[in-house]
Design a protein around this motif. Structure first.
Motif, mmCIF file in Angstrom:
data_model
loop_
_atom_site.group_PDB
_atom_site.id
_atom_site.type_symbol
_atom_site.label_atom_id
_atom_site.label_comp_id
_atom_site.label_asym_id
_atom_site.label_seq_id
_atom_site.Cartn_x
_atom_site.Cartn_y
_atom_site.Cartn_z
ATOM 1 N N GLY A 197 0.777 -1.223 0.000
ATOM 2 C CA GLY A 197 0.000 0.000 0.000
ATOM 3 C C GLY A 197 0.812 1.278 0.000
ATOM 4 O O GLY A 197 0.261 2.362 -0.230
ATOM 5 N N ARG A 198 2.113 1.209 0.218
ATOM 6 C CA ARG A 198 2.930 2.420 0.249
ATOM 7 C C ARG A 198 3.136 2.973 -1.156
ATOM 8 O O ARG A 198 2.977 2.247 -2.148
ATOM 9 C CB ARG A 198 4.273 2.153 0.917
ATOM 10 C CG ARG A 198 5.224 1.278 0.108
ATOM 11 C CD ARG A 198 6.520 1.034 0.872
ATOM 12 N NE ARG A 198 6.272 0.346 2.133
ATOM 13 C CZ ARG A 198 7.081 0.434 3.186
ATOM 14 N NH1 ARG A 198 8.181 1.192 3.129
ATOM 15 N NH2 ARG A 198 6.801 -0.225 4.297
ATOM 16 N N LEU A 199 3.505 4.234 -1.233
ATOM 17 C CA LEU A 199 3.827 4.850 -2.510
ATOM 18 C C LEU A 199 5.234 4.447 -2.939
ATOM 19 O O LEU A 199 6.122 4.240 -2.100
ATOM 20 C CB LEU A 199 3.734 6.378 -2.404
ATOM 21 C CG LEU A 199 2.323 6.943 -2.245
ATOM 22 C CD1 LEU A 199 2.373 8.405 -1.827
ATOM 23 C CD2 LEU A 199 1.523 6.805 -3.533
ATOM 24 N N ARG A 200 5.436 4.357 -4.235
ATOM 25 C CA ARG A 200 6.749 4.001 -4.764
ATOM 26 C C ARG A 200 7.669 5.219 -4.700
ATOM 27 O O ARG A 200 7.586 6.123 -5.522
ATOM 28 C CB ARG A 200 6.602 3.483 -6.199
ATOM 29 C CG ARG A 200 5.937 2.115 -6.217
ATOM 30 C CD ARG A 200 5.781 1.541 -7.602
ATOM 31 N NE ARG A 200 5.243 0.179 -7.504
ATOM 32 C CZ ARG A 200 4.504 -0.405 -8.423
ATOM 33 N NH1 ARG A 200 4.216 0.239 -9.535
ATOM 34 N NH2 ARG A 200 4.068 -1.645 -8.241
ATOM 35 N N ASP B 86 1.899 15.231 2.115
ATOM 36 C CA ASP B 86 1.933 14.969 0.676
ATOM 37 C C ASP B 86 1.690 13.495 0.360
ATOM 38 O O ASP B 86 1.163 13.173 -0.711
ATOM 39 C CB ASP B 86 3.272 15.417 0.103
ATOM 40 C CG ASP B 86 3.495 16.910 0.294
ATOM 41 O OD1 ASP B 86 2.656 17.686 -0.188
ATOM 42 O OD2 ASP B 86 4.475 17.286 0.943
ATOM 43 N N PHE B 87 2.047 12.606 1.252
ATOM 44 C CA PHE B 87 1.845 11.184 1.007
ATOM 45 C C PHE B 87 0.391 10.780 1.253
ATOM 46 O O PHE B 87 -0.196 10.027 0.478
ATOM 47 C CB PHE B 87 2.796 10.375 1.889
ATOM 48 C CG PHE B 87 4.189 10.304 1.336
ATOM 49 C CD1 PHE B 87 4.761 9.080 1.046
ATOM 50 C CD2 PHE B 87 4.925 11.452 1.097
ATOM 51 C CE1 PHE B 87 6.045 8.996 0.529
ATOM 52 C CE2 PHE B 87 6.203 11.391 0.583
ATOM 53 C CZ PHE B 87 6.770 10.155 0.289
ATOM 54 N N GLN C 49 -0.814 19.525 8.762
ATOM 55 C CA GLN C 49 -1.398 18.359 9.435
ATOM 56 C C GLN C 49 -2.875 18.196 9.075
ATOM 57 O O GLN C 49 -3.359 17.069 8.914
ATOM 58 C CB GLN C 49 -1.239 18.487 10.953
ATOM 59 C CG GLN C 49 0.172 18.250 11.448
ATOM 60 C CD GLN C 49 0.190 17.790 12.896
ATOM 61 O OE1 GLN C 49 -0.356 16.739 13.227
ATOM 62 N NE2 GLN C 49 0.812 18.581 13.760
ATOM 63 N N GLY C 50 -3.573 19.321 8.951
ATOM 64 C CA GLY C 50 -4.977 19.236 8.555
ATOM 65 C C GLY C 50 -5.141 18.589 7.195
ATOM 66 O O GLY C 50 -6.084 17.822 6.960
ATOM 67 N N GLU C 51 -4.214 18.893 6.273
ATOM 68 C CA GLU C 51 -4.265 18.275 4.948
ATOM 69 C C GLU C 51 -4.080 16.769 5.035
ATOM 70 O O GLU C 51 -4.697 16.012 4.279
ATOM 71 C CB GLU C 51 -3.185 18.896 4.060
ATOM 72 C CG GLU C 51 -3.427 20.365 3.736
ATOM 73 C CD GLU C 51 -2.315 20.980 2.909
ATOM 74 O OE1 GLU C 51 -2.567 22.017 2.260
ATOM 75 O OE2 GLU C 51 -1.195 20.432 2.899
ATOM 76 N N SER C 52 -3.219 16.312 5.937
ATOM 77 C CA SER C 52 -3.031 14.875 6.134
ATOM 78 C C SER C 52 -4.285 14.212 6.681
ATOM 79 O O SER C 52 -4.687 13.129 6.244
ATOM 80 C CB SER C 52 -1.884 14.615 7.130
ATOM 81 O OG SER C 52 -0.669 15.122 6.697
ATOM 82 N N LEU C 53 -4.896 14.864 7.652
ATOM 83 C CA LEU C 53 -5.901 14.202 8.475
ATOM 84 C C LEU C 53 -7.284 14.154 7.856
ATOM 85 O O LEU C 53 -8.134 13.386 8.328
ATOM 86 C CB LEU C 53 -5.945 14.869 9.849
ATOM 87 C CG LEU C 53 -4.753 14.492 10.739
ATOM 88 C CD1 LEU C 53 -4.610 15.463 11.899
ATOM 89 C CD2 LEU C 53 -4.898 13.060 11.264
ATOM 90 N N TRP D 102 1.938 12.504 -6.760
ATOM 91 C CA TRP D 102 0.802 11.585 -6.699
ATOM 92 C C TRP D 102 -0.521 12.319 -6.481
ATOM 93 O O TRP D 102 -1.537 11.934 -7.055
ATOM 94 C CB TRP D 102 1.027 10.556 -5.581
ATOM 95 C CG TRP D 102 2.300 9.812 -5.759
ATOM 96 C CD1 TRP D 102 2.565 8.816 -6.669
ATOM 97 C CD2 TRP D 102 3.505 10.009 -5.029
ATOM 98 N NE1 TRP D 102 3.861 8.394 -6.537
ATOM 99 C CE2 TRP D 102 4.469 9.105 -5.541
ATOM 100 C CE3 TRP D 102 3.879 10.861 -3.992
ATOM 101 C CZ2 TRP D 102 5.762 9.025 -5.049
ATOM 102 C CZ3 TRP D 102 5.170 10.788 -3.493
ATOM 103 C CH2 TRP D 102 6.097 9.878 -4.026
ATOM 104 N N GLN D 103 -0.510 13.357 -5.674
ATOM 105 C CA GLN D 103 -1.755 14.106 -5.481
ATOM 106 C C GLN D 103 -2.142 14.844 -6.757
ATOM 107 O O GLN D 103 -3.319 15.099 -6.999
ATOM 108 C CB GLN D 103 -1.632 15.077 -4.307
ATOM 109 C CG GLN D 103 -0.541 16.102 -4.446
ATOM 110 C CD GLN D 103 -0.313 16.909 -3.180
ATOM 111 O OE1 GLN D 103 -0.898 17.970 -3.020
ATOM 112 N NE2 GLN D 103 0.516 16.409 -2.280
#
Length: 642
Positions: free
Chosen positions: A44-47, A61-62, A115-119, A484-485
């Motif tokens: 499931g991780r990004l390459r 970003d991930f 952090q808000g973008e991550s969550l 990726w985004q």
């Protein structure tokens, strides 16, 4: 109530919007699989095999590559995309843990703008499957980083989160793990100007060409910008609200209200306008010699309104939601009213601003037309950095409150906008927002073609992302962490508007509210059933007009409709339209069936939901009268993917 009490209408013509909507669901289902196959590993991780080079930046970003996948499921996507979203959350979390960026699955410490973008990915996962015990436990554990003194982030005595960078390792000093100079060679930062305006001998960007002055700026930033509470920390209230939606934890509710009350009191002492810096002992302006401006992600640098209002709006809505007191929204209203008081009329092209190129790309030729421009920032020389007001901010205020004054503010912003109220702008940014104006015009009855135009445009967005995926094959050793985004083919803005009747989620940490939510009654899962399309036609106070269409020619579909997302509203009544005296489908020798007389029927509901049964090739035209339920809002624990 029995589903037979709701009238439905046989379709002699199929609505084009419904066909486009189901086509969009199918296209996204095909596309996310291509993305996952090409850019992710088996776990499931990004390459990606580069490190983070000692930076605190990068976690968001991930996760952002998958931020709207669970939201797509909740609207009616497959169980497979929810399973994939959880899989990639776990893979990326392991990947970032190995990179030293997370502790116990949570970000070590960074600003809440990022952090808000991550969550928002995490919040959407919790809402999509609230019966998942592992995510429930994470929600509790993450929230307690702030509500429990052992988390090391929140000080009860001063009512502060006393550093801009905070997280799993508590309050972190400065803006990075190592001291950094701030030279003029950072051309990409030049449009934002000086991070600190009051340093002796540094009055303009060119002064940073002197290495000694660049070092002085870097030193000061670590000390002055790297400590104290800032408004974007208010986005942490979503982390606590997310936990509260599971179990109604009373300390979580009190924490949200108390922390937001602290910022309300500071704003009240500043003529209602939220200040942007608070010293660790709780003094507003304490990091900048008493000045209410100058803090990190504050009014002066780098984004001003974009970050200050985002924190104020998220915190205000969350506090209003848990307490039922809409006066909390004043914390977010005053900043918008203040910048509107200082607005000018000018073109984007002729008014330099820090993010001018982004607005030019979005507006196209309209960037040359006079528009209402508001100051985004305040510094030693007053208000500056004029540009269009992001429509999502006044839109969310009105959508949440439905109050006349909030609608008047929104209408003023719309009146000064040069964005088209017709059609669907051919752009997509990382927030996947920006089409609020034509959607609102549709809700007002002024843009009737919007559903077809928006769905067609959303299909075009997916097509472009798929073309980019096919055309670009980045080297995982050098790929940019935003890649990726930028090619994520899952689109949800238009579906959120048309199906859920809500704006796109606030990107820097908003909770996924909705005007309407759905459950497939036969599959026992969130979202629309297969073949069913939904269209929210208007939102007028407590009334919502909704059309449901079953495109299947063979299968009856049953859908449960709920007002709101978290049980916060009840349905008082449903008025449905139908036909009396028709002969559908009529005898086989006839060229067509004869329509009946149009009739309406109102059924009292008085409950949190109603069940709509749609025979094959039928639609329902509904007007839902709603009211606050009086119950504590909570996740709707129906339909789990395990």
């Amino acid at each position: 109530m029995a589903e037979r009490d709701i009238l439905v209408i046989p379709m002699t013509t199929i609505p084009s919007w419904a066909v486009l909507e189901r086509r969009l669901f199918d296209t996204v289902e095909e596309s996310w699989r291509v993305f996952a196959e090409k850019f992710t590993e088996a776990d499931g991780r990004l390459r990606f095999d580069r490190g983070f080079e000692g930076s605190r930046d990068g976690v968001d970003d991930f996760y952002e590559a998958f931020f709207n996948w669970p939201a797509f499921y909740s609207l009616g996507g497959s169980r497979e995309i929810l399973d994939a979203a959880k899989h990639h959350w776990a893979g990326v979390t392991a990947q970032l843990t190995e990179a030293g960026m997370l502790t116990d699955e949570f970000e070590n410490g960074y600003d809440w703008f990022h952090q808000g973008e991550s969550l928002i990915f995490f919040y959407a996962l919790c809402a999509a499957d609230p019966l998942d015990a592992e995510f429930r436990e994470r929600a509790r554990r993450f929230a307690e980083l702030y509500t429990d003194a052992r988390g090391g982030n929140y000080d009860v005595e001063s009512n502060t989160i006393a550093a801009p960078h905070n997280g799993a390792r508590g309050l972190l000093d400065g803006l990075g793990p190592e001291w950094l100079s701030y030279p003029a060679s950072q051309e990409y930062m030049r449009p934002y100007g000086l991070p600190l305006e009051y340093l002796p001998g540094i009055s303009g960007w060119s002064d940073l060409e002197d290495p000694a002055k660049a070092d002085a700026m870097g030193d000061a930033m670590q000390v002055v910008l790297g400590a104290g509470d800032v408004p974007i920390n208010l986005a942490s209230t979503s982390l606590v609200l997310n936990r509260w939606l599971y179990d109604g934890d009373e300390p979580s509710e009190r924490w949200i209200a108390r922390y937001v009350d602290g910022w309300r009191a500071r704003a009240a002492d500043n003529d209602g306008l939220i200040p942007d810096n608070v010293s660790p002992d709780g003094r507003a302006g304490g990091m900048h010699d008493g000045r209410w401006f100058g803090g990190h992600y504050g009014w002066t640098w780098p984004h001003g309104l974009l970050s200050v209002e985002m924190g104020a709006l998220i915190g205000a809505m969350n506090a209003a939601f848990v307490t039922g007191d809409n006066s909390y929204l004043d914390l977010a209203r005053t900043p918008l009213d203040t910048v509107l008081e200082h607005a000018i009329t000018a073109s984007v092209d002729d008014t330099p601003m820090s993010i001018q190129s982004g607005w030019q790309d979005r507006l196209g030729a309209a960037s040359a037309e006079p528009a209402l421009l508001v100051p985004h920032r305040f510094g030693k020389d007053g208000w500056f950095d004029f540009g269009p007001m992001p429509m999502s901010m006044p839109m969310w205020l009105w959508w949440f409150s439905r109050e006349d004054a909030d609608r008047e503010r929104l209408d003023r912003v719309i009146a000064g906008s040069v964005e088209s109220a017709i059609g669907f702008g051919p752009f997509r940014d990382k927030e996947e927002a920006g089409h609020e104006r034509p959607w609102l015009a549709y809700l007002n009855g002024e843009n009737p073609e919007y559903p077809e135009a928006a769905l067609a445009g959303a299909l075009g967005q997916v097509a472009r992302r798929m073309a980019l995926i096919e055309a670009e094959d980045p080297d995982i050793r050098t790929v940019h962490i935003h890649f990726w985004q930028q090619v994520n083919p899952v689109v949800t803005e238009v579906l959120t508007q048309l199906v859920a009747g809500a704006p796109q989620v606030l990107y820097n940490g908003g909770i996924p509210f909705a005007a309407l939510s759905y459950e497939d009654a036969d599959e026992g899962r969130q979202g629309l059933p297969a073949d069913v399309a939904a269209l929210v036609r208007s939102i007028d106070g407590e009334c919502i007009r909704l059309e449901l269409v079953n495109l299947s020619m063979t299968q009856t579909r049953r859908v449960i409709v709920r007002p709101g997302r978290f049980g916060e509203r009840d349905i008082v009544s449903v008025t449905s339209s139908g036909e009396a005296g028709g002969d559908y489908p009529g005898p086989s020798p006839a060229y067509r069936s004869l329509p009946g007389e149009a009739v309406q029927q109102t059924v009292e509901i008085g409950a949190a939901e109603c069940l709509i049964e749609l025979p094959p090739n039928h639609r329902a035209e509904l007007t839902l009268l709603t009211r606050p339920s009086g119950r504590r809002p909570a996740f709707t624990a129906t339909g789990t993917a395990g």
